[in-house]
Motif scaffolding. Structure first.
Motif, PDB file in Angstrom:
ATOM      1  N   UNK A   1      -5.144   3.523 -10.607  1.00 45.39           N
ATOM      2  CA  UNK A   1      -3.774   3.950 -10.885  1.00 45.39           C
ATOM      3  C   UNK A   1      -2.838   3.633  -9.727  1.00 45.39           C
ATOM      4  N   UNK A   2      -3.311   3.724  -8.504  1.00 42.00           N
ATOM      5  CA  UNK A   2      -2.443   3.448  -7.354  1.00 42.00           C
ATOM      6  C   UNK A   2      -2.017   1.991  -7.314  1.00 42.00           C
ATOM      7  N   UNK A   3      -2.818   1.076  -7.876  1.00 40.59           N
ATOM      8  CA  UNK A   3      -2.447  -0.342  -7.883  1.00 40.59           C
ATOM      9  C   UNK A   3      -1.489  -0.685  -9.012  1.00 40.59           C
ATOM     10  N   UNK A   4      -1.410   0.163 -10.034  1.00 41.06           N
ATOM     11  CA  UNK A   4      -0.436  -0.075 -11.104  1.00 41.06           C
ATOM     12  C   UNK A   4       0.989   0.030 -10.576  1.00 41.06           C
TER      13      UNK A   4
ATOM     14  N   UNK B   1      -6.924   2.361 -15.234  1.00 47.69           N
ATOM     15  CA  UNK B   1      -6.629   1.853 -16.574  1.00 47.69           C
ATOM     16  C   UNK B   1      -6.982   0.378 -16.576  1.00 47.69           C
ATOM     17  N   UNK B   2      -7.791  -0.048 -17.540  1.00 46.70           N
ATOM     18  CA  UNK B   2      -8.297  -1.420 -17.606  1.00 46.70           C
ATOM     19  C   UNK B   2      -8.942  -1.821 -16.290  1.00 46.70           C
ATOM     20  N   UNK B   3      -9.703  -0.915 -15.714  1.00 45.82           N
ATOM     21  CA  UNK B   3     -10.447  -1.108 -14.477  1.00 45.82           C
ATOM     22  C   UNK B   3      -9.554  -1.341 -13.258  1.00 45.82           C
ATOM     23  N   UNK B   4      -8.261  -1.098 -13.372  1.00 41.73           N
ATOM     24  CA  UNK B   4      -7.332  -1.190 -12.252  1.00 41.73           C
ATOM     25  C   UNK B   4      -6.979   0.239 -11.836  1.00 41.73           C
TER      26      UNK B   4
ATOM     27  N   UNK C   1       2.491   9.527  -8.748  1.00 46.09           N
ATOM     28  CA  UNK C   1       1.390  10.293  -9.321  1.00 46.09           C
ATOM     29  C   UNK C   1       0.106  10.092  -8.508  1.00 46.09           C
ATOM     30  N   UNK C   2      -0.217   8.832  -8.197  1.00 44.60           N
ATOM     31  CA  UNK C   2      -1.435   8.566  -7.435  1.00 44.60           C
ATOM     32  C   UNK C   2      -1.353   9.175  -6.040  1.00 44.60           C
ATOM     33  N   UNK C   3      -0.173   9.138  -5.445  1.00 41.36           N
ATOM     34  CA  UNK C   3       0.007   9.718  -4.114  1.00 41.36           C
ATOM     35  C   UNK C   3      -0.211  11.226  -4.149  1.00 41.36           C
TER      36      UNK C   3
END
Length: 134
Positions: free
Chosen positions: A90-93, A85-88, A55-57
């Motif tokens: 989306x690509x790092x999730x 989400x929670x200051x992280x 999704x982030x890509x």
């Protein structure tokens, strides 16, 4: 309180989708409920990570808008963000979700004090035949 920006709230749905996909995998371990829950959790985390990555890509890929700073004549490219989400972001999730799922599954599989006490053999003293009965 859930804090998100942009499309970051979709990470929660990715976790739910992963759990729904992981339930049949967890059903493959009918004798051990801990292994069943751990397998569901790991598959859910992997699916959530994969969905977050894709999704982030998709959102952040492509051309951005170029602006030129009039004072310095520098070209600045601004791309779309997939949110957080929670200051992280989306690509790092994509990395946080699988690691978190594997860590939680590992904690679930650890033996507890009640498990070790139940597994320990109970020693009983032999009955003394010479003792008078009441």
């Amino acid at each position: 309180m859930i804090i998100w920006s942009g499309w970051g709230f979709l990470v929660i749905f990715f976790f739910l989708l992963g759990a729904l996909i992981g339930l049949p995998v967890g059903a493959l371990f009918p004798t051990d409920p801990d292994a069943s829950a751990a397998a569901t959790l790991i598959v859910g985390g992997l699916v959530a990570g994969l969905c977050s990555f894709l999704f982030a890509r998709k959102i952040e890929g492509g051309e951005g808008r170029a602006f030129i700073d009039e004072a310095t004549q520098q070209r600045i490219v601004v791309k779309r963000s997939a949110g957080s989400l929670f200051f992280i972001p989306t690509r790092y999730w994509a990395y946080v979700a699988p690691v978190l799922a594997i860590a939680l599954a590992g904690v679930m599989m650890m033996p507890t004090a009640t498990d070790t006490a139940a597994a320990a053999p109970v020693e009983t003293a032999p009955a003394d035949a010479s003792a008078p009965a009441n």
